[in-house]
Each structure stands twice: as structure tokens, then as C-alpha cells.
Design a protein around this motif. Structure first.
Motif, PDB file in Angstrom:
ATOM      1  N   GLY A   1      -1.157  11.674   0.940  1.00 16.00           N
ATOM      2  CA  GLY A   1      -1.438  12.395   2.181  1.00 16.00           C
ATOM      3  C   GLY A   1      -0.641  11.821   3.341  1.00 16.00           C
ATOM      4  N   HIS A   2      -0.722  10.502   3.498  1.00 16.41           N
ATOM      5  CA  HIS A   2       0.129   9.822   4.486  1.00 16.41           C
ATOM      6  C   HIS A   2       1.526   9.635   3.895  1.00 16.41           C
ATOM      7  CE1 HIS A   2       1.353   7.056   7.635  1.00 16.41           C
ATOM      8  NE2 HIS A   2       1.630   6.136   6.727  1.00 16.41           N
ATOM      9  N   SER A   3       1.561   9.264   2.635  1.00 14.53           N
ATOM     10  CA  SER A   3       2.791   9.246   1.831  1.00 14.53           C
ATOM     11  C   SER A   3       2.364   9.576   0.397  1.00 14.53           C
ATOM     12  CB  SER A   3       3.492   7.892   1.908  1.00 14.53           C
ATOM     13  OG  SER A   3       2.743   6.922   1.210  1.00 14.53           O
TER      14      SER A   3
ATOM     15  N   GLY B   1      -4.517   0.749   3.508  1.00 13.31           N
ATOM     16  CA  GLY B   1      -3.199   1.141   4.006  1.00 13.31           C
ATOM     17  C   GLY B   1      -3.321   2.062   5.207  1.00 13.31           C
ATOM     18  N   ASP B   2      -2.500   3.105   5.234  1.00 15.21           N
ATOM     19  CA  ASP B   2      -2.488   4.004   6.406  1.00 15.21           C
ATOM     20  C   ASP B   2      -3.212   5.312   6.139  1.00 15.21           C
ATOM     21  OD1 ASP B   2      -1.093   2.149   7.768  1.00 15.21           O
ATOM     22  OD2 ASP B   2       0.755   3.311   7.969  1.00 15.21           O
ATOM     23  N   VAL B   3      -4.231   5.287   5.309  1.00 16.69           N
ATOM     24  CA  VAL B   3      -4.953   6.521   5.021  1.00 16.69           C
ATOM     25  C   VAL B   3      -6.157   6.673   5.947  1.00 16.69           C
ATOM     26  CG1 VAL B   3      -6.284   7.748   3.246  1.00 16.69           C
ATOM     27  CG2 VAL B   3      -4.088   6.681   2.685  1.00 16.69           C
TER      28      VAL B   3
ATOM     29  N   THR C   1       0.834  -1.210   0.000  1.00 16.65           N
ATOM     30  CA  THR C   1       0.000   0.000   0.000  1.00 16.65           C
ATOM     31  C   THR C   1       0.864   1.254   0.000  1.00 16.65           C
ATOM     32  OG1 THR C   1      -0.177   0.032   2.422  1.00 16.65           O
ATOM     33  CG2 THR C   1      -1.917  -1.129   1.195  1.00 16.65           C
ATOM     34  N   HIS C   2       2.042   1.159   0.608  1.00 18.05           N
ATOM     35  CA  HIS C   2       3.008   2.258   0.575  1.00 18.05           C
ATOM     36  C   HIS C   2       4.356   1.748   1.052  1.00 18.05           C
ATOM     37  CE1 HIS C   2       1.422   2.408   4.654  1.00 18.05           C
ATOM     38  NE2 HIS C   2       2.316   3.291   5.034  1.00 18.05           N
ATOM     39  N   SER C   3       5.351   2.633   1.090  1.00 16.76           N
ATOM     40  CA  SER C   3       6.737   2.187   1.259  1.00 16.76           C
ATOM     41  C   SER C   3       7.241   2.222   2.696  1.00 16.76           C
ATOM     42  CB  SER C   3       7.654   3.061   0.394  1.00 16.76           C
ATOM     43  OG  SER C   3       7.674   4.404   0.875  1.00 16.76           O
ATOM     44  N   HIS C   4       6.420   2.614   3.650  1.00 14.03           N
ATOM     45  CA  HIS C   4       6.912   2.693   5.033  1.00 14.03           C
ATOM     46  C   HIS C   4       7.376   1.318   5.505  1.00 14.03           C
ATOM     47  CE1 HIS C   4       4.554   6.656   5.996  1.00 14.03           C
ATOM     48  NE2 HIS C   4       5.682   6.872   5.346  1.00 14.03           N
ATOM     49  N   PRO C   5       8.452   1.312   6.327  1.00 18.99           N
ATOM     50  CA  PRO C   5       9.053   0.037   6.724  1.00 18.99           C
ATOM     51  C   PRO C   5       8.077  -0.944   7.379  1.00 18.99           C
ATOM     52  CG  PRO C   5      10.416   1.885   7.494  1.00 18.99           C
ATOM     53  CD  PRO C   5       9.201   2.478   6.855  1.00 18.99           C
ATOM     54  N   ASP C   6       7.156  -0.439   8.197  1.00 15.72           N
ATOM     55  CA  ASP C   6       6.263  -1.359   8.919  1.00 15.72           C
ATOM     56  C   ASP C   6       5.252  -2.050   8.008  1.00 15.72           C
ATOM     57  OD1 ASP C   6       5.140   1.227   8.670  1.00 15.72           O
ATOM     58  OD2 ASP C   6       3.782   0.909  10.356  1.00 15.72           O
ATOM     59  N   HIS C   7       5.226  -1.651   6.733  1.00 18.92           N
ATOM     60  CA  HIS C   7       4.361  -2.314   5.745  1.00 18.92           C
ATOM     61  C   HIS C   7       5.158  -3.087   4.707  1.00 18.92           C
ATOM     62  CE1 HIS C   7       0.528  -0.183   6.770  1.00 18.92           C
ATOM     63  NE2 HIS C   7       1.424   0.519   7.420  1.00 18.92           N
ATOM     64  N   PHE C   8       6.321  -2.543   4.363  1.00 16.83           N
ATOM     65  CA  PHE C   8       7.007  -2.956   3.138  1.00 16.83           C
ATOM     66  C   PHE C   8       8.299  -3.747   3.361  1.00 16.83           C
ATOM     67  CE2 PHE C   8      10.187  -1.374  -0.108  1.00 16.83           C
ATOM     68  CZ  PHE C   8       9.758  -2.155  -1.158  1.00 16.83           C
TER      69      PHE C   8
HETATM   70 ZN   LIG Z   1       2.675   4.279   6.964  1.00 14.92          ZN
END
Ligand SMILES: [Zn+2]
Length: 221
Positions: free
Chosen positions: A137-139, A156-158, A64-71
Motif C-alpha cells: 500500500g505504501h510500497s 514501517g510506513d504503513v 521494512t521497505h526500500s525507500h531511501p529514508d529507511h534503507f
Molecule cells: Zn516509506
């Protein structure tokens, strides 16, 4: 755990550490959505194995996005056999400021080829049609993955249960986050699967959740 039909939900419930919710769509799709942190991937795979899903079954990893806790956990997959997907805008972000975020956490960006760059619009994952919606918005290149047949959205984190993603990380933008959430609120949804906290099941509950967020949280963003 198996939620319904071919949908598997792996909610992160440990409040003493951070990681994301992961989701798996089985059947003819075989897609893992957000593998999470590398150190928790073995545990996720074990939970999936207990549900009858093997690592080799996974054909797509949708980030969903590139933040470490997801990707970050994608680094434990073989990019020769798995399609690793991320929106093009998020890829650009990851090559710059988004990658620097990893350094702040003392970790390195997964050295993977994103071999399935995503654009906005319809995509086929296996035998099912999905829609990729860029929701910045979040990323900058966060996506919502919408599955029309199930009226399901992986957000994701939206948007979360009575909350929204933070906008204070590099690349965050409150105005864009609000626009993205309004866009999502127009979808016809029965299931909302967010990147953190609990899922929301039911059209009315999801509509109420968007209303609560727009009325109570938007003024503070
Ligand atoms: Zn995130």
C-alpha cells in the motif's frame, strides 16, 4: 535509548529533515530494523554505542521497505557478515520503479546483495521467533515485523500515531494500504513501533489508534 528488555528505540525527532525511526533488538536477536539514511547512520551508530551496542554486534538488518529514508544506510554495512533482509516483492520493486525513486532524490540505490530475502510467515532471528507480514500500500513489498512473545509490531510506513503512510509514491496503492491496516488491526499488540513519529505503548491505545485511523482517515484514502 533502551526502551525495555532487549528493545532499543531510536526515534527521529528532527522535523527539519527526514529520516526514519530505527529500532534494535538485542539479546539473542541482534537485529537492526531500518538503518535510515546513510548520512545519519554514523549518528545512529554513536547513539547505539552509547547504549552499549557495537556495530559488530549487529547480525541482521531488517528493512521494512526500500525507500531511501529507511534503507539507504545498509550500504555502510558488510554484507559478508550481516544478513540484510527485505521482502521478495519489495526486492522486485526496487529493481524497477522503486530504484528510480532514488534518482529523484539525486542518490543511488545501495549496491548491496539482499542476502536474506523474506517471504510471508515465521522466521527465526537469533533465538526468537518473528512473523513477517507483507503489508502493501505504501510500497508493494512493505513488511510488518511481528514479535509474538512481546506482542510488538514494527510497522514501517504503513501505520503511524493517528496517521498512515502516503500512497502517492510509485508503487503506492490506497486500497491495498487500507487492507493492510485492517490486517494489522487484528493482531494482539502491546507495542507498536512505526517508521516515523512516536511509538504507541499499550493494548488499548493501539486499538484506539487503529479505530481513529479507520474512522477518520480511511474515507480520505
Ligand atoms: Zn516509506
Amino acid at each position: 535509548m533502551k526502551f525495555r528488555d532487549d528493545i532499543y528505540v531510536y526515534e527521529w525527532k528532527n522535523y527539519f529533515d527526514n529520516n526514519c525511526n530505527s529500532y534494535y533488538i538485542g539479546g539473542g536477536v541482534q537485529a537492526l530494523i531500518d538503518p535510515g539514511l546513510t548520512r545519519y547512520l554514523p549518528d545512529l551508530l554513536k547513539q547505539m554505542f552509547n547504549d552499549g551496542i557495537k556495530k559488530d554486534d549487529i547480525r541482521y538488518i531488517i528493512n521494512t521497505h526500500s525507500h531511501p529514508d529507511h534503507f539507504q544506510g545498509v550500504e555502510l554495512f558488510d554484507q559478508e557478515v550481516v544478513k540484510i533482509a527485505m521482502h521478495r516483492k519489495e526486492l522486485d520493486f526496487l529493481k524497477g520503479v522503486g530504484g528510480e525513486l532514488y534518482g529523484l532524490f539525486g542518490i543511488t540505490v545501495p549496491q548491496m546483495q539482499i542476502n536474506m530475502p523474506l517471504e510471508d510467515g515465521s522466521i527465526m532471528l537469533g533465538d526468537q521467533k518473528f512473523k513477517v507480514i507483507c503489508i502493501p500500500g505504501h510500497s508493494p513489498g512493505s513488511i510488518g515485523l511481528f514479535w509474538p512473545e512481546k506482542k510488538a509490531l514494527f510497522s514501517g510506513d504503513v501505520v503511524f500515531l493517528q496517521n498512515v503512510g502516503r500512497t502517492d509514491f510509485p508503487g503506492g496503492n490506497g486500497g491495498l494500504l487500507k487492507k493492510s491496516i485492517v490486517t494489522l488491526s487484528d493482531l494482539d499488540l502491546e507495542l507498536l513501533f512505526p517508521g516515523h513519529m512516536g511509538m504507541i505503548d499499550g493494548h488499548e491505545k493501539i486499538a484506539d489508534n487503529f479505530n481513529i485511523i479507520i474512522q477518520n482517515i480511511f474515507p480520505n484514502i
